[in-house]
Design an enzyme around this catalytic site. Structure first.
Site, PDB file in Angstrom:
ATOM      1  N   ASP A  14       0.834  -1.189   0.000  1.00 47.61           N
ATOM      2  CA  ASP A  14       0.000   0.000   0.000  1.00 47.61           C
ATOM      3  C   ASP A  14       0.877   1.250   0.000  1.00 47.61           C
ATOM      4  O   ASP A  14       1.727   1.423   0.885  1.00 47.61           O
ATOM      5  CB  ASP A  14      -0.913   0.028   1.229  1.00 47.61           C
ATOM      6  CG  ASP A  14      -1.987  -1.052   1.192  1.00 47.61           C
ATOM      7  OD1 ASP A  14      -2.170  -1.668   0.119  1.00 47.61           O
ATOM      8  OD2 ASP A  14      -2.635  -1.264   2.224  1.00 47.61           O
ATOM      9  N   ALA A 250      -8.692  -1.193   5.701  1.00 45.35           N
ATOM     10  CA  ALA A 250      -8.567  -2.514   6.345  1.00 45.35           C
ATOM     11  C   ALA A 250      -9.598  -2.785   7.424  1.00 45.35           C
ATOM     12  O   ALA A 250      -9.565  -3.849   8.044  1.00 45.35           O
ATOM     13  CB  ALA A 250      -7.164  -2.750   6.908  1.00 45.35           C
ATOM     14  N   ALA A 251     -10.550  -1.868   7.646  1.00 45.24           N
ATOM     15  CA  ALA A 251     -11.577  -2.128   8.657  1.00 45.24           C
ATOM     16  C   ALA A 251     -12.418  -3.347   8.277  1.00 45.24           C
ATOM     17  O   ALA A 251     -12.671  -4.230   9.105  1.00 45.24           O
ATOM     18  CB  ALA A 251     -12.470  -0.902   8.833  1.00 45.24           C
ATOM     19  N   GLY A 252     -12.846  -3.400   7.018  1.00 48.25           N
ATOM     20  CA  GLY A 252     -13.635  -4.549   6.563  1.00 48.25           C
ATOM     21  C   GLY A 252     -12.840  -5.836   6.607  1.00 48.25           C
ATOM     22  O   GLY A 252     -13.366  -6.890   6.991  1.00 48.25           O
ATOM     23  N   ASP A 253     -11.572  -5.768   6.228  1.00 44.04           N
ATOM     24  CA  ASP A 253     -10.721  -6.964   6.258  1.00 44.04           C
ATOM     25  C   ASP A 253     -10.521  -7.453   7.688  1.00 44.04           C
ATOM     26  O   ASP A 253     -10.512  -8.663   7.948  1.00 44.04           O
ATOM     27  CB  ASP A 253      -9.357  -6.656   5.632  1.00 44.04           C
ATOM     28  CG  ASP A 253      -9.454  -6.324   4.157  1.00 44.04           C
ATOM     29  OD1 ASP A 253     -10.404  -6.790   3.504  1.00 44.04           O
ATOM     30  OD2 ASP A 253      -8.581  -5.584   3.665  1.00 44.04           O
TER      31      ASP A 253
END
Length: 309
Positions: A14, A250-253
């Site tokens: 990233d 990355a919250a969903g991950d």
């Protein structure tokens, strides 16, 4: 015994720019800072699961460049089994260009690189790794044919499947029917259901539409608006955990990885989702993908404070 989870997915580097706002078309905008952070939806979910106490096996691909070496070392430092993380000669490691504005929202551009080379043959070579897990976790930053084959293997071996259908794309009923837990956001739910998700009512309608396509359980995450769990017995809403948002990357991950660990530890869907909510909430309080994913003890401490409040 640690829960055993196998992840098939992407590895990216990233390249993160902090900006006061999103630039307009053709505009040059001065940013606050720049940093390089290991990411990729598959790698993020694997790291989240490892930090919540799982023994994780990762199946994926990186290039033979510096980003690939660094990404490999970061995953190895989490204690993962990387037997099936391929190094592809002459191909760049996946890269994500991420703009994060001051409010915490982000925009992302992906260059798949080595992720696009992951083949069904490679996951077939990892059949024993998939069969030895309690759960298989997949996303859609690697070729759909590869993801489909991994899910087929898991189903044949009696392994439960979690699919995070991101980035959003059309999926067949045949594939969705092999998914035990579908974890998705408003955009992905809208595409798979044909129902535009704007509130709890439309989220419920979209989830029910997807459920009719064969998926066992639908978990629709809506960021600061909470999450909705929909099963054949009905829907349940989980309110969001309130925090000061720095970066939603990355919250969903993190939710996916933490939910997988909760399930593998024997929690109910509701309890695993609640723990995943707290874990994801901690993630958005820090900048970056894997740099923001919390350790298990941090989550336990945060849940204790949250419940006592």
């Amino acid at each position: 015994m640690k829960p055993r989870i196998t992840v098939v997915g992407s590895v990216n580097m990233d390249l993160v720019f902090r900006t006061p706002r999103m630039p307009a078309l053709g505009e040059t905008l001065h940013g606050h800072e720049f940093c390089q952070i290991p990411g990729g939806k598959g790698a993020n979910q694997a790291v989240a699961a490892a930090r919540q106490g799982a023994q994780v096996s990762f199946i994926g691909a990186v290039g033979d460049d510096g980003f690939g070496s660094f990404s490999h070392d970061c995953l190895a430092a989490e204690g993962m089994d990387l037997t099936h993380l391929a190094r592809v000669a002459g191909v760049a490691t996946g890269v994500a260009g991420i703009l994060v504005e001051d409010g915490g929202d982000n925009s992302i551009v992906l260059a798949a690189g080595a992720n696009a080379t992951l083949t069904p043959t490679q996951v077939e070579a990892a059949t024993a790794t998939i069969a030895g897990a309690q759960l298989l976790v997949c996303q859609l930053e690697t070729p759909l044919a590869t993801v489909t084959r991994a899910i087929e293997i898991a189903r044949a071996k009696g392994v439960k499947v979690i699919l995070n259908p991101a980035p959003a794309q059309d999926l067949t009923d045949a594939l969705l029917a092999q998914v035990d837990y579908l974890i998705l956001n408003e955009t992905e739910a809208s595409q798979l259901s044909g129902v535009t998700v704007v509130d709890q009512a439309s989220a419920k309608a979209a989830s029910e539409q997807i459920l009719q396509r064969g998926t066992g359980t639908v978990l629709l995450t809506m960021g600061e608006h909470g999450a909705l769990i929909t099963e054949s017995t009905g829907s349940q809403f989980i309110p969001a955990v309130k925090v000061d948002v720095v970066d939603t990357t990355a919250a969903g991950d993190t939710f996916v990885g933490a939910f997988a660990v909760g399930l593998a530890n024997g929690l109910s869907v509701m309890d695993a989702s609640r723990e995943a909510q707290y874990t994801a909430a901690l993630t958005v309080t820090k900048l970056g993908a894997q740099t923001s994913i919390p350790q298990r003890q941090q989550v336990l401490d945060f849940m204790a404070v949250g419940k006592a409040a």
